[in-house]
Enzyme design. Structure first.
Site, short mmCIF file in Angstrom:
data_model
loop_
_atom_site.label_atom_id
_atom_site.label_comp_id
_atom_site.label_asym_id
_atom_site.label_seq_id
_atom_site.Cartn_x
_atom_site.Cartn_y
_atom_site.Cartn_z
N TYR A 138 -5.32 -3.39 13.23
CA TYR A 138 -6.10 -2.17 12.99
C TYR A 138 -7.54 -2.38 13.47
O TYR A 138 -8.49 -2.27 12.70
CB TYR A 138 -6.06 -1.80 11.50
CG TYR A 138 -4.70 -1.31 11.05
CD1 TYR A 138 -4.39 0.03 11.09
CD2 TYR A 138 -3.74 -2.20 10.59
CE1 TYR A 138 -3.15 0.50 10.69
CE2 TYR A 138 -2.49 -1.76 10.19
CZ TYR A 138 -2.20 -0.40 10.24
OH TYR A 138 -0.97 0.05 9.84
N GLU A 196 2.45 -1.76 14.09
CA GLU A 196 1.57 -0.84 13.36
C GLU A 196 0.22 -0.78 14.06
O GLU A 196 -0.29 -1.80 14.53
CB GLU A 196 1.34 -1.29 11.90
CG GLU A 196 2.50 -1.12 10.96
CD GLU A 196 2.15 -1.50 9.52
OE1 GLU A 196 0.95 -1.40 9.16
OE2 GLU A 196 3.05 -1.91 8.78
N ASP A 243 0.82 -1.21 0.00
CA ASP A 243 0.00 0.00 0.00
C ASP A 243 0.86 1.26 0.00
O ASP A 243 0.77 2.10 0.90
CB ASP A 243 -0.94 -0.02 1.21
CG ASP A 243 -1.95 1.12 1.16
OD1 ASP A 243 -2.34 1.53 0.05
OD2 ASP A 243 -2.34 1.61 2.24
N GLU A 296 4.24 -8.17 6.83
CA GLU A 296 2.93 -8.75 6.53
C GLU A 296 2.96 -9.75 5.37
O GLU A 296 2.17 -9.66 4.42
CB GLU A 296 1.91 -7.65 6.25
CG GLU A 296 1.63 -6.76 7.46
CD GLU A 296 0.53 -5.74 7.20
OE1 GLU A 296 0.05 -5.65 6.05
OE2 GLU A 296 0.14 -5.04 8.14
#
Length: 649
Positions: free
Chosen positions: A506, A542, A209, A453
């Site tokens: 997240y 993160e 991303d 990831e």
């Protein structure tokens, strides 16, 4: 059967390690510094540039553009170096261009470099170029390199010293195509439906991303050495309260008949230890240790190690001098702590990107200095080089300012099964060798990260990450190794091999979007599951939420500045409970907004920054600043005057 299978895996692992070592470039990669025996010529500025828009993107090779000045092959434009080429022009076809582009620079060399008596070695060095590079000098190919974030170089002495005149024409062909076997991986998709797409239409698919900027991103230099020269230096340190040992290895190329002398100087220029020979140790009494920012009133202390070589060659005495900054510090990991110099260290920092308006990923000194001023204003003591190695110039400032670094390779987007095969693995091993060769002597680098990831729940991931981590530890036994996971704790096949668990999550954003109330339970469960399974310290590597600057909502709604602040506070409440147990760090995603591919979920990029892309603070920056300074004040031994975060510089 199980034993035979295990033996096969182990044998395959050893074979891959041997293949990687064979493929890895030989020699050192010392940063080019000017010394009494070395000169340096910067080649930044405007280069000639041409993108190859031929259907096969191969006209430059077919027509051999490198054999003549680039302007004679067709239209060229000016292109700044260092910079990404994507955002420099008004041409949308260049913004998203995939394929070969060509750069050229003609430079004049000093006459003293060109004497044909073999007294000067001339080297052409690129800090990085994304992604695959082929370089010619005066029409002669001198080097190829795969990888977009690490340096490469070529000895061009025989070419420039054997050519008439003092002009040197440097031509670079650069390809930004990503495949399942590059790092990062990608894939090219051809759109064959002629009712919907033009002829030969294709797109580059990626599984990460951030925007795939391309170009010559870091400084290009010419530098000189004597023909017999210091090729590499490796330093490791150990210390107690009153004594430190600096262990060194020096390699010399060009002769086997040489002598080496070493002097270690403190910041006042006083010699504190001396040595000789290619390997040994220097004893330093009452050493100044390298401490992280906000952990000591004098963070980032570095000595200077001067290495001097003398050799006889062709009846003449040659001398080469190289000075290496050295920080004395130790790193240890227990089941619950991350220790620097024997003291518990808590990462309160950020994830970053090399990303800014117009210049893309190009090194830009005003931006670099601004970012470090913001980091120190924030009270951040660390960052991860998400998701690739950063410029050496940035790493130099981390060393100098005491900013702790988790040094990550470009292993992002490893999602496809074919990206776990032997071809990908062998390249990954070479990349780790290049990264460690570059950054092994940096005190700021306390841990290597081999991926971000990946699809680590896939069966091939166990063998893949076992091999990559074993190779990394063999290259550098002095640092812990990790990779950053977003997999389920019970399914992650790479986690058994890491020293520190780094986990991204997240909650209330990608999971249960809009529901801040689920964060405490889900985050607590996450930490407890990981620790119960692995008994290793954990970093929240993160977490975060997008916020559009100036968008406000009360009660907090997604994409508002209030929602970003509220999410941070929910996470922080659990961090505060767990950092007294086994959580050793928190790294916000992200330091600043950054560009991504276009998509329906991205409005001019990713907006999870606590600063805008132009480095202006959002509301969340002040929340994080208050928190980080509070943590620093609770845990540091700073004098009272330095505990005021209004006096951070």
């Amino acid at each position: 059967a199980a034993g035979a299978s295990g033996g096969g895996v182990a044998g395959g692992c050893r074979l891959l390690l041997l293949l990687a070592l064979a493929a890895a470039p030989a020699g050192g990669m010392l940063y080019p510094r000017e010394t009494p025996s070395r000169e340096r010529k910067e080649l930044g500025g405007l280069w000639s540039f041409r993108a190859d828009f031929s259907p096969g993107r191969d006209a430059g090779f077919v027509q051999r553009w490198y054999r003549q000045p680039l302007r004679q092959t067709g239209p060229v434009i000016d292109m700044p170096v260092p910079a990404s080429f994507n955002d420099i022009t008004q041409d949308p076809s260049l913004e998203n261009y995939i394929g070969w582009v060509w750069y050229e620079k003609e430079v004049l060399l000093p006459l003293r470099w060109l004497r044909d008596d073999l007294s000067t070695r001339v080297v052409l060095r690129f800090g990085s170029a994304h992604y695959y590079s082929v370089v010619w000098v005066n029409g002669v190919q001198v080097v190829e390199h795969e990888g977009g974030h690490l340096p490469f170089e070529a000895d061009i002495s025989s070419i420039v010293q054997g050519s008439p005149g003092i002009s040197c024409r440097i031509t670079v062909a650069l390809n930004n195509t990503l495949t399942p076997h590059t790092l990062p991986p990608g894939s090219i998709q051809y759109m064959n439906d002629k009712t919907r797409y033009p002829k030969n239409y294709f797109v580059q698919n990626i599984r990460f991303d951030f925007f795939n900027y391309a170009g010559i991103h870091r400084p290009v230099v010419l530098y000189t050495t004597p023909p017999v020269y210091i090729d590499d230096i490796t330093v490791t340190t150990t210390s107690s309260e009153s004594v430190a040992m600096v262990h060194y290895q020096v390699s010399v190329v060009g002769s086997t008949l040489y002598s080496l002398s070493l002097s270690l100087r403190d910041q006042e220029g006083k010699v504190v230890a001396t040595g000789d020979g290619p390997a040994g140790e220097l004893k330093v009494l009452n050493p100044h240790l390298w401490w992280p920012y906000l952990m000591h009133e004098h963070p980032g202390y570095r000595y200077s190690l001067e290495v001097k070589m003398q050799a006889q060659a062709n009846g003449a005495l040659l001398e080469d001098v190289y000075t290496l900054p050295v920080g004395i510090r130790t790193v240890h990991v227990t089941s619950t702590q991350f220790l620097i110099n024997g003291r518990p260290f808590y990462f309160h920092g950020v994830n970053k990107h090399e990303d800014a308006d117009i210049r893309g990923k190009g090194l830009d000194w005003p931006l670099v200095v601004k970012d470090f001023n913001l980091l120190r204003w924030l009270g951040a003591n660390s960052f991860r080089t998400s998701h690739y190695p950063y410029a050496e110039e940035i790493m130099d400032l981390c060393d100098a300012y005491g900013i702790v670094v988790i040094d990550e390779c470009p292993g992002v987007g490893i999602k496809m099964p074919e990206s776990f095969g032997n071809k990908s693995l062998q390249h990954h091993l070479v990349v780790m060798e290049e990264l460690i060769r570059r950054d092994k002597n940096r005190p700021s680098v306390v841990m290597w990260s081999v991926a971000n990831e990946p699809a680590s729940e896939l069966p091939p991931a166990a063998y893949y990450f076992k091999t990559v981590i074993a190779h990394t530890k063999a290259l550098d036994p002095s640092r812990p190794v990790t990779f950053v996971t977003d997999a389920n704790y019970a399914l992650d096949r790479g986690a058994p091999y890491v020293d520190v668990i780094c986990v991204n999550s997240y909650f209330s954003w990608y999971h249960d979007p809009g529901h801040l109330e689920v964060i405490p339970l889900q985050l607590t469960t996450q930490f407890e599951n990981w620790y119960k399974t692995y008994q290793k310290p954990i970093i929240q590597s993160e977490y975060g939420a997008d916020s559009v600057p100036g968008l406000h909502s009360d009660p907090p709604l997604m994409f508002s500045e209030e929602y970003q602040k509220a999410m941070l506070r929910e996470y922080h409440s659990i961090f505060d409970k767990k950092r007294n147990e086994y959580v050793v760090g928190e790294l916000i995603w992200n330091f600043a907004d950054f560009m991504t591919n276009q998509g329906t979920t991205r409005v001019l990029g990713n907006k999870k920054g606590i600063f805008t892309r132009q480095r202006q603070p959002k509301s969340a920056a002040f929340v994080l600043r208050e928190r980080y300074w509070k943590i620093a004040n609770e845990s540091s031994c700073l004098p009272p005057i330095l505990k005021s975060h209004t006096l951070f510089l």
